[in-house]
Scaffold this active site. Structure first.
Site, PDB file in Angstrom:
ATOM      1  N   ASP A 412     -11.489  -4.773 -13.998  1.00  0.00           N
ATOM      2  CA  ASP A 412     -10.923  -3.564 -13.413  1.00  0.00           C
ATOM      3  C   ASP A 412     -11.005  -2.382 -14.389  1.00  0.00           C
ATOM      4  OD1 ASP A 412      -9.675  -1.983 -11.544  1.00  0.00           O
ATOM      5  OD2 ASP A 412      -7.855  -3.201 -11.416  1.00  0.00           O
ATOM      6  N   GLU A 467      -5.783  -1.367  -0.552  1.00  0.00           N
ATOM      7  CA  GLU A 467      -4.720  -1.184  -1.549  1.00  0.00           C
ATOM      8  C   GLU A 467      -4.188   0.238  -1.547  1.00  0.00           C
ATOM      9  OE1 GLU A 467      -6.207  -0.394  -5.885  1.00  0.00           O
ATOM     10  OE2 GLU A 467      -7.394  -2.041  -5.105  1.00  0.00           O
TER      11      GLU A 467
END
Length: 659
Positions: A412, A467
């Site tokens: 990430d 998300e």
């Protein structure tokens, strides 16, 4: 003396001929697309599709150190035309094999460079090829896109405040802004892919492929406002920790060049995919065709699948006798859920380790016990890591966790695509393959074909996924969902993370952290598992929510994440899309709409003729316009002659399994 004079005249005539204005033509195999290349004081190309201009004369060049411009006053030494018609296998993809048919023109120029042009039936591409003996410094690449009219665009602008002083630091998560070419926001950047809407229902999507040891391409408005010109992030010289939770490397100083690289190399492909109807864009293989073949010889260990994910649902499980959170008991619960529902993986997102040093574990998470517990239940464990923490010791981290039995990493906060970061992504992919680890690149720029070169990379973010729903009540998510299959998904897989079991209408949607909700209906969410390409596909909601909705969970669990065949049935960018995909002898179908309710017809002619099929169908319930969780499940018999009409509710969907 006379012979010398004649020889001089012959050389002079040939030199004059090689330097005068030249037009060269390359057509697609079906003859509909034509590339016209003009070599004058610069090199430019014009693209037409039948009688429609797709691109008016648009220049291309590469600037090297010492102000050497490859493309200025060019001299063509020779050219070569060839036709190619072959196919290749495409593992972990939306179809088993890809037909690769094109015509190619290679122009070899004085000064040790070539340009390779390809014309396919569905688009065009070109790339520079440099053939110098010594290493080179690339100062800039000129990519110009000019148009004959002020067309509408769907453009993803860089809208990120992670480092407002540096627009090249970006999460690559943006909705598409529908504006005319002339309305491109001044002094801003947009990233690829983006779409141009022409007349006569024709559209073009602009992409790039095979971006290796090179920065990604951005565009900005050109001075005439009739098109766009390229921008690239310069090579980072100095970096410092910063960004969200201090998990990024922010760039404090950049060089005056893009990359120092090998003198003999291929540059990235510059691509324009052209469609006559929108559905064609939802089933396109151009990036796959133009990317380097796999560098992993044995791919038998690579296992795509679905993933029970913890972060979106905030580890929110209940009706248990322990405190839910980032701890061993909670993750055992996730593993039990995955095992029971034949979900292949569980991901441990942020919090399982010290975020800046993932060799140090959270004391509340017994990782070795969880790995053993999951292995007994035929579930694999994937670990989250920031890029920065992983980059401190890639080899050591991968070696350590592969020995423990970890199956892969979700990496990430990459948030850049300068040449240094692109090289890092390739290094991570290579090292991960060495230790037989899967990769999901989150917080990532759009894919550019590396997933073909390193097929252990199963997914990429570079998309404004579910998300974001937790906190963005003003985002029009169904519109975006009905847009990305025609644009972003053309670049490659998307870590969108679908699967919400709490669903809301447009008026009822509210942000929530621990009980997040999706915009649109339950069937909209179910359909995304077929529509959105993701060989490593997340199940974003909590095990508790899925167990309460076991009928929907059973349906999701049966949908594979890679396929043998894909058929784009129908669609219109931003309005609706219907796609069906086959795995072995079973078909999976998904259709979604924006906030407009609509009636669609499903034509089952893709089925094998003369056979009867059983279709398990989830369609929007009669009250889905008020209660988005409402759906109807039915099982019917269909065949290749069947045509059925379905009403999609506002933000609705339709999902089927046909066998």
């Amino acid at each position: 003396m006379k012979k010398i004079f004649i020889l001089f005249c012959f050389v002079f005539v040939n030199l004059s001929f090689s330097q005068k204005k030249q037009d060269l033509i390359l057509k697609s195999p079906n003859g509909k697309i034509e590339i016209k290349i003009l070599v004058n004081d610069k090199i430019s190309w014009t693209i037409s599709h039948e009688k429609d201009l797709i691109l008016t004369p648009s220049e291309m060049s590469v600037t090297l150190d010492e102000n050497v411009i490859l493309g200025k006053d060019p001299v063509v030494l020779n050219s070569k035309k060839e036709s190619v018609d072959n196919s290749f296998e495409s593992p972990f993809y939306k179809k088993k094999s890809i037909q690769n048919k094109y015509n190619q023109l290679t122009l070899n120029f004085k000064n040790d460079f070539s340009i390779e042009y390809r014309a396919f039936d569905d688009g065009v591409a070109y790339r520079f090829i440099i053939k110098k003996k010594k290493d080179i410094t690339v100062k800039n690449e000129e990519v110009i896109l000019n148009f004959d009219s002020d067309y509408n665009t769907l453009m993803p602008y860089v809208r990120d405040l992670r480092n407002p002083k540096d627009p090249y630091i970006s999460s690559f998560e943006s909705h598409y802004e529908n504006k005319k070419i002339s309305e491109f926001a001044k002094d801003t950047l947009a990233f690829l892919p983006f779409l141009i809407d022409y007349k006569n229902h024709k559209k073009a999507v602009f992409l790039e492929a095979n971006v290796e040891d090179y920065p990604g391409l951005f565009v900005t408005n050109n001075k005439s406002k009739s098109g766009f010109e390229s921008r690239f992030s310069k090579y980072p010289v100095k970096e410092t920790n910063g960004g969200f939770n201090n998990l990024n490397k922010l760039i404090t100083e950049r060089a005056d060049y893009l990359v120092k690289t090998k003198g003999t190399r291929n540059f990235p492909w510059r691509i324009i995919v052209i469609s006559e109807n929108d559905a064609e864009l939802a089933n396109n293989d151009m990036v796959q065709k133009l990317s380097e073949p796999s560098k992993i010889k044995d791919i038998s260990w690579i296992k795509p699948g679905k993933v029970a994910w913890d972060w979106w649902n905030d580890w929110n499980i209940y009706n248990v006798d322990f405190k839910a959170g980032i701890n061993t008991q909670t993750y055992k619960y996730y593993i039990d859920f995955a095992s029971k529902n034949k979900v292949e993986y569980v991901v441990l997102d942020e919090g399982w380790s010290v975020e800046t040093d993932i060799m140090k574990h959270n004391p509340n998470v017994d990782l070795e016990a969880l790995i053993a517990y999951a292995k007994e239940r035929n579930v694999g464990i994937i670990l989250w890591s920031s890029w920065m923490a992983l980059n401190e010791n890639i080899e050591g981290i991968f070696e350590n966790y592969s020995k423990l039995g970890i199956k892969g990493f979700k990496v990430d906060f990459i948030d850049r695509d300068d040449a240094k970061m692109v090289n890092s992504v390739y290094t991570i992919a290579e090292k991960a393959a060495k230790y037989k680890l899967l990769l999901d690149f989150h917080g990532m720029y759009k894919p550019t074909g590396i997933q073909k070169t390193y097929p252990n990379i199963l997914n990429f973010e570079g998309v404004k996924g579910l998300e974001n729903n937790k906190w963005t009540p003003n985002d029009d998510v169904p519109l975006y969902d009905c847009t990305i299959p025609f644009i972003r998904m053309m670049a490659g897989p998307m870590d969108y993370t679908p699967g919400a079991m709490r669903n809301a209408t447009k008026t009822e949607f509210k942000p929530s952290n621990s009980n997040p909700v999706s915009q649109g209906t339950r069937c909209h969410q179910l359909a995304l598992y077929t529509i959105f390409e993701a060989p490593l596909q997340m199940m974003a909601d909590s095990p508790t929510a899925y167990m309460k909705e076991q009928e929907s969970t059973d349906f999701i669990a049966k949908i594979p994440t890679t396929f043998d065949e894909t058929v784009a049935l129908d669609g219109e960018v931003g309005k609706f899309v219907a796609i069906t995909r086959r795995k072995a002898n079973i078909w999976y179908l998904g259709a979604i709409t924006n906030w407009d309710s609509r009636e669609i017809t499903i034509d089952f002619s893709f089925l094998e003729k003369g056979k009867k099929f059983q279709a398990e169908i989830f369609s929007d319930g009669i009250n889905a316009d008020k209660s988005a969780v409402d759906y109807k499940r039915e099982i019917i018999t269909v065949d290749s002659t069947t045509k059925l009409k379905y009403r999609l509710a506002s933000g609705g969907g339709l999902a089927m399994i046909i066998k």
